[in-house]
Design an enzyme around this catalytic site. Structure first.
Site, PDB file in Angstrom:
ATOM      1  N   ARG A 174      -1.608  -0.545  14.172  1.00 26.61           N
ATOM      2  CA  ARG A 174      -0.901  -1.360  13.178  1.00 26.61           C
ATOM      3  C   ARG A 174       0.568  -0.946  13.225  1.00 26.61           C
ATOM      4  NH1 ARG A 174      -5.095  -3.413  13.530  1.00 26.61           N
ATOM      5  NH2 ARG A 174      -6.671  -3.852  11.946  1.00 26.61           N
ATOM      6  N   ASP A 205     -14.085  -4.071  13.074  1.00 27.11           N
ATOM      7  CA  ASP A 205     -14.764  -3.094  12.206  1.00 27.11           C
ATOM      8  C   ASP A 205     -16.253  -3.414  12.128  1.00 27.11           C
ATOM      9  OD1 ASP A 205     -12.169  -2.267  11.713  1.00 27.11           O
ATOM     10  OD2 ASP A 205     -12.003  -3.474   9.884  1.00 27.11           O
ATOM     11  N   ARG A 258       0.813  -1.219   0.000  1.00 26.13           N
ATOM     12  CA  ARG A 258       0.000   0.000   0.000  1.00 26.13           C
ATOM     13  C   ARG A 258       0.847   1.270   0.000  1.00 26.13           C
ATOM     14  NH1 ARG A 258      -2.695  -0.664   5.877  1.00 26.13           N
ATOM     15  NH2 ARG A 258      -4.075   0.945   5.071  1.00 26.13           N
ATOM     16  N   GLY A 280     -11.324  -8.078  10.433  1.00 26.61           N
ATOM     17  CA  GLY A 280     -12.433  -7.127  10.304  1.00 26.61           C
ATOM     18  C   GLY A 280     -13.519  -7.286  11.362  1.00 26.61           C
TER      19      GLY A 280
HETATM   20  O1  LIG Z   1      -4.983  -3.208   8.271  1.00 27.09           O
HETATM   21  C1  LIG Z   1      -5.530  -2.449   7.471  1.00 27.09           C
HETATM   22  O2  LIG Z   1      -5.095  -1.355   7.150  1.00 27.09           O
HETATM   23  C2  LIG Z   1      -6.801  -2.825   6.895  1.00 27.09           C
HETATM   24  O3  LIG Z   1      -7.606  -1.953   6.714  1.00 27.09           O
HETATM   25  C3  LIG Z   1      -7.049  -4.260   6.596  1.00 27.09           C
HETATM   26  C4  LIG Z   1      -8.224  -4.879   7.301  1.00 27.09           C
HETATM   27  O4  LIG Z   1      -9.380  -4.831   6.492  1.00 27.09           O
HETATM   28  C5  LIG Z   1      -8.496  -4.258   8.635  1.00 27.09           C
HETATM   29  O5  LIG Z   1      -7.296  -4.085   9.318  1.00 27.09           O
HETATM   30  C6  LIG Z   1      -9.363  -5.116   9.471  1.00 27.09           C
HETATM   31  O6  LIG Z   1      -9.609  -4.393  10.678  1.00 27.09           O
END
Ligand SMILES: O=C(O)C(=O)C[C@H](O)[C@H](O)CO
Length: 296
Positions: free
Chosen positions: A161, A250, A99, A247
């Site tokens: 993250r 989410d 990304r 997810g």
């Molecule tokens: O980790 C990420 O940036 C994402 O958006 C991927 C996944 O869809 C997301 O982490 C799930 O919460």
């Protein structure tokens, strides 16, 4: 105008299957939240950017099918849409990203539809958008300021993250964002790392002390602890045969916010979101497994 408006980076997903193949799907935490809320019947819009490539076009078709407004998603020629892979092992799921330099990561405050933010009832963003790039981080803070100036409720999941930024950076920036936030939706593991606290009640008190009015702290398989500032209520987890928790947080957030927007009842919203998120772990993928209103 959308009742709920979400800002962040959508991604295409390739999810490793037990037979070694990859299952194509969609992700990107704020897009997942938008879809989960739309499946509950809420008017939802997304603010983002995608590349003018097959991934970006697939995402635009997804939002159209799901009834998520993409009026404020820019399709940018010459830029790319991010993708991620999901791998599974005994500890759970792991993400590998492709990304860097994506169209969404190049979003700036100039991309913001101020009017759509000002007219929404709620604005949602996450720590992933804050960690992706400094310009998306600045745009997110700017959008939060617009929301607050117009009495639009601000909801936020720190969604840590550490592949995107360091724990120290995440800690300082997400705490700053929390100070402008009405509803916090952290997961327990993330919140423990970000606050340095262990006990769910202490974590909830920490976020209230930063000024957050409602905290829904998701506890994974153990359910959720929710607080509107007085008592903390814990709703136990729904037992399921989990396959893929990608997810699930989410899904919880989208269901919680949609139901809270409907009647303002945080306990009922947390109960529905808790069982919906558990259900979502029984299938693969961040989006395909999100339940519809009528399946809950
Ligand atoms: O980790 C990420 O940036 C994402 O958006 C991927 C996944 O869809 C997301 O982490 C799930 O919460």
């Amino acid at each position: 105008m959308s009742a709920l408006i979400c800002l962040g980076e959508p991604l295409c997903e390739l999810n490793a299957q037990p037979d070694g193949s990859f299952r194509a799907g969609f992700g990107g935490d704020v897009s997942n939240v938008a879809i989960a809320a739309a499946r509950q019947g809420v008017d939802v819009g997304l603010i983002s950017r995608v590349g003018d490539d097959p991934f970006g076009r697939d995402l635009c078709q997804l939002w159209q099918r799901e009834g998520v407004s993409a009026d404020h998603v820019k399709v940018v020629p010459g830029q790319e849409t991010g993708i991620y892979f999901v791998f599974h092992d005994a500890e759970g799921h792991h993400f590998v990203y492709r990304r860097k330099g994506s169209a969404a990561s190049q979003m700036t405050a100039d991309d913001l539809p101020d009017d759509a933010i000002a007219k929404a009832r709620m604005f949602y963003s996450s720590g992933i958008g804050l960690g992706v790039s400094s310009c998306l981080r600045d745009a997110t803070f700017q959008a939060v300021a617009t929301a607050r100036k117009n009495n639009v409720a601000v909801a936020f999941d720190p969604n840590l993250r550490t592949a995107l930024w360091s724990l120290e950076q995440a800690r300082s920036v997400t705490h700053d964002l929390m100070q402008c936030c009405d509803i916090a939706l952290p997961g327990l593991d993330d919140a423990r790392q970000l606050t340095g606290l262990h006990n769910p009640e202490d974590i909830i008190a920490f976020y209230h002390d930063l000024g957050v009015k409602i905290v829904a702290l998701t506890l994974g398989a153990d359910g959720v602890s929710v607080s509107g500032g007085d008592d903390v209520v814990t709703i136990p987890g729904t037992p399921v045969q989990a396959k893929d928790a990608t997810g699930a947080g989410d899904c919880f957030n989208g269901l919680f916010l949609a139901n809270y927007l409907r009647d303002g009842d945080i306990l009922n919203a947390a109960k529905i979101a808790n069982s919906g998120a558990a259900l979502s772990t029984t299938g693969y993928g961040a989006v395909d497994s999100i339940p519809f209103n009528h399946t809950l």
